[in-house]
Scaffold this motif. Structure first.
Motif, PDB file in Angstrom:
ATOM      1  N   HIS A  80      24.800 -63.830  42.336  1.00 27.22           N
ATOM      2  CA  HIS A  80      24.164 -63.077  43.433  1.00 27.22           C
ATOM      3  C   HIS A  80      22.964 -63.846  43.985  1.00 27.22           C
ATOM      4  N   THR A  81      22.211 -64.485  43.113  1.00 30.99           N
ATOM      5  CA  THR A  81      21.054 -65.279  43.553  1.00 30.99           C
ATOM      6  C   THR A  81      21.516 -66.412  44.461  1.00 30.99           C
ATOM      7  N   ASN A  85      21.804 -62.629  47.632  1.00 30.11           N
ATOM      8  CA  ASN A  85      21.859 -61.169  47.454  1.00 30.11           C
ATOM      9  C   ASN A  85      20.772 -60.762  46.458  1.00 30.11           C
ATOM     10  N   THR A  86      19.545 -60.775  46.932  1.00 27.75           N
ATOM     11  CA  THR A  86      18.395 -60.586  46.045  1.00 27.75           C
ATOM     12  C   THR A  86      18.403 -59.237  45.335  1.00 27.75           C
ATOM     13  N   VAL A  87      18.730 -58.173  46.052  1.00 24.85           N
ATOM     14  CA  VAL A  87      18.717 -56.844  45.427  1.00 24.85           C
ATOM     15  C   VAL A  87      19.720 -56.801  44.276  1.00 24.85           C
ATOM     16  N   ASP A  88      20.933 -57.286  44.519  1.00 28.43           N
ATOM     17  CA  ASP A  88      21.938 -57.312  43.448  1.00 28.43           C
ATOM     18  C   ASP A  88      21.495 -58.233  42.311  1.00 28.43           C
ATOM     19  N   ALA A  89      20.938 -59.379  42.664  1.00 32.31           N
ATOM     20  CA  ALA A  89      20.478 -60.326  41.642  1.00 32.31           C
ATOM     21  C   ALA A  89      19.413 -59.687  40.754  1.00 32.31           C
ATOM     22  N   MET A  90      18.475 -58.979  41.371  1.00 31.61           N
ATOM     23  CA  MET A  90      17.410 -58.335  40.604  1.00 31.61           C
ATOM     24  C   MET A  90      17.953 -57.216  39.713  1.00 31.61           C
ATOM     25  N   ARG A 110      14.471 -66.392  36.963  1.00 30.88           N
ATOM     26  CA  ARG A 110      13.253 -65.763  37.486  1.00 30.88           C
ATOM     27  C   ARG A 110      12.490 -66.729  38.385  1.00 30.88           C
ATOM     28  N   ALA A 111      12.463 -68.003  37.993  1.00 26.63           N
ATOM     29  CA  ALA A 111      11.797 -69.014  38.831  1.00 26.63           C
ATOM     30  C   ALA A 111      12.488 -69.131  40.177  1.00 26.63           C
ATOM     31  N   GLU A 112      13.804 -69.156  40.157  1.00 27.06           N
ATOM     32  CA  GLU A 112      14.566 -69.298  41.408  1.00 27.06           C
ATOM     33  C   GLU A 112      14.394 -68.081  42.305  1.00 27.06           C
ATOM     34  N   LEU A 113      14.411 -66.896  41.729  1.00 27.94           N
ATOM     35  CA  LEU A 113      14.213 -65.690  42.536  1.00 27.94           C
ATOM     36  C   LEU A 113      12.809 -65.665  43.150  1.00 27.94           C
TER      37      LEU A 113
END
Length: 167
Positions: A80-81, A85-90, A110-113
């Motif tokens: 997802h990242t 798709n940030t919301v799904d990734a989180m 976490r670094a990539e997000l």
């Protein structure tokens, strides 16, 4: 040998003849040797794979079957990242944090997000935690190098650019 091969190609010889005449090997032998050389050349590369839709679907099903399957959870979060798709990734990151917040793959995620969210301060913190633990990732080094360079830490940036090249 390269010049001899170029001359042979210039004489309009086909590849099997060039390989036989210049290198004394068949195309099959050349392919095998080349594949072995490439394998040796890239064996120490460290980077997160780019996950396909098929893999995402399979890992999502696996994670739904076993909510403690950390490998599947991390893969889905990364997929997802990679798609933005940030919301799904989180959401999937949250599931991984409950199982093992210190897993290096999660730290790098976490670094990539944080990087994608344009939070270099947070990204730097997570990249440094990842690398301080002895981990390696080509893109992680390059992203951290850019952050350090933007902060004016040119020596630190140079070290991470070089480390990224070595991955």
């Amino acid at each position: 040998k390269i010049i001899e091969m170029l001359v042979a190609y210039g004489e309009e010889k086909q590849t099997p003849a060039v390989l036989k005449d210049v290198l004394g090997i068949t195309p099959k032998e050349y392919d095998e040797r080349f594949a072995k050389w490439v394998g040796e050349y890239v064996k120490d590369y460290r980077m997160v794979p780019r996950w396909s839709k098929k893999t995402l679907k399979a890992m999502k099903a696996r994670a739904e079957d076993d909510p403690k399957d950390l490998e599947a959870l991390i893969t889905v979060a990364w997929a997802h990242t990679q798609r933005g798709n940030t919301v799904d990734a989180m959401t999937w990151l949250g599931k991984t944090l409950k199982l093992d917040a210190d897993d290096p793959r999660i730290v790098l995620l976490r670094a990539e997000l944080a990087r994608q969210a344009k939070r270099p301060d947070h990204a730097k913190k997570w990249y440094l935690k990842f690398f301080t633990a002895g981990e390696r990732d080509a893109f992680g080094h390059l992203h951290l190098a850019k952050i350090l360079e933007e902060e004016g830490d040119y020596e630190g940036a140079k070290a991470h650019y070089e480390a990224g090249r070595e991955c």
